[in-house]
Scaffold this active site. Structure first.
Site, PDB file in Angstrom:
ATOM      1  N   HIS A  57      -7.691  37.379  91.637  1.00 15.30           N
ATOM      2  CA  HIS A  57      -8.486  38.326  92.441  1.00 15.30           C
ATOM      3  C   HIS A  57      -7.738  38.687  93.720  1.00 15.30           C
ATOM      4  O   HIS A  57      -7.684  37.905  94.668  1.00 15.30           O
ATOM      5  CB  HIS A  57      -9.848  37.716  92.799  1.00 15.30           C
ATOM      6  CG  HIS A  57     -10.783  38.718  93.421  1.00 15.30           C
ATOM      7  ND1 HIS A  57     -11.992  39.077  92.859  1.00 15.30           N
ATOM      8  CD2 HIS A  57     -10.679  39.445  94.563  1.00 15.30           C
ATOM      9  CE1 HIS A  57     -12.583  39.987  93.629  1.00 15.30           C
ATOM     10  NE2 HIS A  57     -11.807  40.214  94.676  1.00 15.30           N
ATOM     11  N   HIS A  59      -6.419  42.376  96.212  1.00 10.38           N
ATOM     12  CA  HIS A  59      -6.491  43.827  96.431  1.00 10.38           C
ATOM     13  C   HIS A  59      -5.120  44.289  96.907  1.00 10.38           C
ATOM     14  O   HIS A  59      -4.874  44.413  98.105  1.00 10.38           O
ATOM     15  CB  HIS A  59      -7.565  44.161  97.471  1.00 10.38           C
ATOM     16  CG  HIS A  59      -8.951  43.813  97.032  1.00 10.38           C
ATOM     17  ND1 HIS A  59      -9.868  44.757  96.627  1.00 10.38           N
ATOM     18  CD2 HIS A  59      -9.575  42.615  96.899  1.00 10.38           C
ATOM     19  CE1 HIS A  59     -10.996  44.157  96.275  1.00 10.38           C
ATOM     20  NE2 HIS A  59     -10.846  42.850  96.439  1.00 10.38           N
ATOM     21  N   GLN A 152     -15.068  50.597  95.520  1.00 14.61           N
ATOM     22  CA  GLN A 152     -15.301  49.960  96.827  1.00 14.61           C
ATOM     23  C   GLN A 152     -16.548  50.492  97.531  1.00 14.61           C
ATOM     24  O   GLN A 152     -17.265  49.755  98.180  1.00 14.61           O
ATOM     25  CB  GLN A 152     -14.082  50.181  97.725  1.00 14.61           C
ATOM     26  CG  GLN A 152     -14.206  49.641  99.143  1.00 14.61           C
ATOM     27  CD  GLN A 152     -14.088  48.151  99.230  1.00 14.61           C
ATOM     28  OE1 GLN A 152     -13.011  47.590  99.039  1.00 14.61           O
ATOM     29  NE2 GLN A 152     -15.197  47.476  99.485  1.00 14.61           N
ATOM     30  N   HIS A 210     -17.417  42.563  91.723  1.00 16.95           N
ATOM     31  CA  HIS A 210     -17.717  41.959  93.028  1.00 16.95           C
ATOM     32  C   HIS A 210     -19.235  41.808  93.056  1.00 16.95           C
ATOM     33  O   HIS A 210     -19.951  42.802  93.145  1.00 16.95           O
ATOM     34  CB  HIS A 210     -17.273  42.878  94.161  1.00 16.95           C
ATOM     35  CG  HIS A 210     -15.814  42.821  94.468  1.00 16.95           C
ATOM     36  ND1 HIS A 210     -14.868  43.241  93.586  1.00 16.95           N
ATOM     37  CD2 HIS A 210     -15.150  42.371  95.571  1.00 16.95           C
ATOM     38  CE1 HIS A 210     -13.663  43.063  94.135  1.00 16.95           C
ATOM     39  NE2 HIS A 210     -13.808  42.539  95.335  1.00 16.95           N
ATOM     40  N   GLU A 213     -21.680  39.550  97.056  1.00 18.69           N
ATOM     41  CA  GLU A 213     -20.786  39.072  98.114  1.00 18.69           C
ATOM     42  C   GLU A 213     -21.488  39.276  99.455  1.00 18.69           C
ATOM     43  O   GLU A 213     -21.129  40.129 100.264  1.00 18.69           O
ATOM     44  CB  GLU A 213     -19.434  39.820  98.080  1.00 18.69           C
ATOM     45  CG  GLU A 213     -18.397  39.173  98.994  1.00 18.69           C
ATOM     46  CD  GLU A 213     -17.049  39.892  98.980  1.00 18.69           C
ATOM     47  OE1 GLU A 213     -16.935  40.959  98.374  1.00 18.69           O
ATOM     48  OE2 GLU A 213     -16.103  39.344  99.600  1.00 18.69           O
ATOM     49  N   ASP A 309      -7.780  37.063  97.223  1.00 21.62           N
ATOM     50  CA  ASP A 309      -8.547  38.238  97.635  1.00 21.62           C
ATOM     51  C   ASP A 309      -7.714  39.182  98.508  1.00 21.62           C
ATOM     52  O   ASP A 309      -7.490  40.321  98.144  1.00 21.62           O
ATOM     53  CB  ASP A 309      -9.834  37.826  98.367  1.00 21.62           C
ATOM     54  CG  ASP A 309     -10.941  38.865  98.216  1.00 21.62           C
ATOM     55  OD1 ASP A 309     -10.691  39.922  97.624  1.00 21.62           O
ATOM     56  OD2 ASP A 309     -12.063  38.604  98.683  1.00 21.62           O
TER      57      ASP A 309
HETATM   58 ZN   LIG Z   1     -12.327  41.372  96.372  1.00 24.23          ZN
END
Ligand SMILES: [Zn+2]
Length: 414
Positions: A57, A59, A152, A210, A213, A309
């Site tokens: 995971h 980005h 996102q 996701h 979160e 992440d």
């Molecule tokens: Zn993430």
């Protein structure tokens, strides 16, 4: 080529691993330490040889952008999304490719060869996605890259969100993402999960959402995702990332939830350094840790792994590609420093992560599988964590792609 004097996880004694071309040709027990002969032997020095570390995971499209144009001053997830939305306006094809390549080099330097990256597709120009599709091809000799079409800014609450997701998959994304807790309403969150599961089922993509979160104990999209996975029998192909709201659920609800989660067979990713940094931000004291129930999920026999992440982005200002650092922090934060956990700690950045990425027989130290291997700096999981050890050699399809010289300390007194 042979790797000699190797220890293997879950086995006693020393082994010689014979590499035939791009595959593992044989794994042979040694009765004693043997001497290397010429350039055809790599001496593991009685240390562990494992399959590569996995980054499940990250980005990559946002990496190395912290402070551009502004720093995240509050340290919250939501300010991170705001800062990213400003940076996103400046994203170009070359900018994304350059940063992603630099970050991949950092991952490779730390023994990672399998990466799942979320790429923001709430952008009608798909600038980041187009760049990452090229990076996926350009870096095949270094890593296997799975690209998640990640909305996102939402699927239902972002203009043309559904069409953008569909198009991103058509363009070549491997995995369908989602962010139900960020949608404007509960109903939108639920319908976004159904939409993304339909899209994955129709196209044969994997799923990585996701999910929840947030510290909000009312954020309960995990049950929606798990039930969709259970009914469609897709659980092994589905991952719930973060699920940090579970750290705030009460036990009565969680007890019921676990029954569904187990039956669904879905996978979990926790990003402990990111979550301890981003969550608990609205608490006084006592302050929540803001992580999912990592130890409990593991103890219940479900599959969970750790990810980084972010590396230097609007959500998290640190990071250097070293997943062992994440593992060490995660074991602390999740109360997993008991000896039984330490003895098998590498599961959380190797085998469990490979299962999450659905790598199957492309992964593992077994005869016939790809010769993708690491020589580590320690003889077992516990000692690697305790010594803050490293991957010293990374081998991919039979070729050494990274070699690290351990730091040398000279004691001048005593
Ligand atoms: Zn993430």
């Amino acid at each position: 080529m042979n790797i000699i004097n190797a220890r293997l996880r879950g086995k006693t004694g020393l082994y010689r691993i014979q590499i035939d071309g791009q595959r593992i040709g044989a794994i042979v027990a040694q009765s004693a330490v043997i001497q290397a002969t010429g350039v055809t032997d790599l001496d593991a020095g009685e240390n562990l040889v494992t399959a590569p570390f996995v980054e499940p995971h990250i980005h990559l499209d946002a990496a190395l952008t912290a402070g551009e144009p502004k720093w995240n001053m509050s340290g919250t997830l939501f300010e991170g999304i705001e800062r990213w939305s400003e940076r996103k306006a400046l994203v170009t094809h070359e900018d994304t490719k350059t940063r992603a390549r630099k970050t991949i080099d950092m991952l490779v330097d730390h023994g990672i060869q399998h990466v799942r990256t979320h790429v923001d597709v709430t952008d009608p120009s798909f600038a980041a996605l187009k760049a990452m599709l090229e990076v996926r091809e350009d870096t095949r000799h270094l890593i296997d890259l799975q690209i998640v079409a990640f909305p996102q800014e939402g699927i239902e609450s972002f203009k043309n969100g559904r069409a953008l997701m569909t198009e991103a998959v058509a363009m070549g994304a491997d995995v369908v993402g989602g962010i139900p807790h960020f949608e404007n309403t509960r109903e939108q969150g639920e319908s976004s999960v159904k939409f993304l599961m339909d899209l994955a089922e129709r196209t044969g993509c994997l799923v990585d959402v996701h999910c929840d979160e947030t510290d909000d104990p009312q954020s309960r999209f995990l049950e929606v995702l798990a039930e969709e996975a259970r009914v469609r029998e897709m659980g092994e192909r589905v991952t719930a990332s973060h699920t940090v709201a579970m750290g705030s659920y009460d036990n009565a609800y969680c007890y019921k939830l676990f029954r569904l989660l187990k039956r669904s067979k879905i996978n979990f990713v926790s990003c402990p350094t990111e979550s301890i940094h981003l969550q608990g931000r609205y608490d006084g004291y006592p302050k929540r840790r803001g992580l999912t129930r990592v130890a409990e999920i593991d103890r219940a026999g479900m599959n969970i792994c750790f990810g980084q992440d972010s590396i230097v982005d609007p959500w998290y200002p640190l990071g250097n590609g070293n997943i062992v650092r994440i593992l060490e922090a995660g074991l602390h934060i999740c109360h997993m420093l008991g000896y039984e956990d330490l003895k098998r700690a590498l599961d959380l950045i190797t085998d469990n992560s490979a299962r999450t990425l659905h790598l199957g027989e492309r992964y593992g130290v077994e005869v016939g599988r790809p010769a993708n291997l690491l020589i580590l700096s320690a003889p077992d999981d516990y000692e690697l964590i305790r010594s803050q050890g490293h991957a010293l050699v990374s081998i991919r399809e039979g070729n050494v792609i990274m070699q690290r010289s351990p730091a040398r300390v000279e004691r001048l007194l005593g």
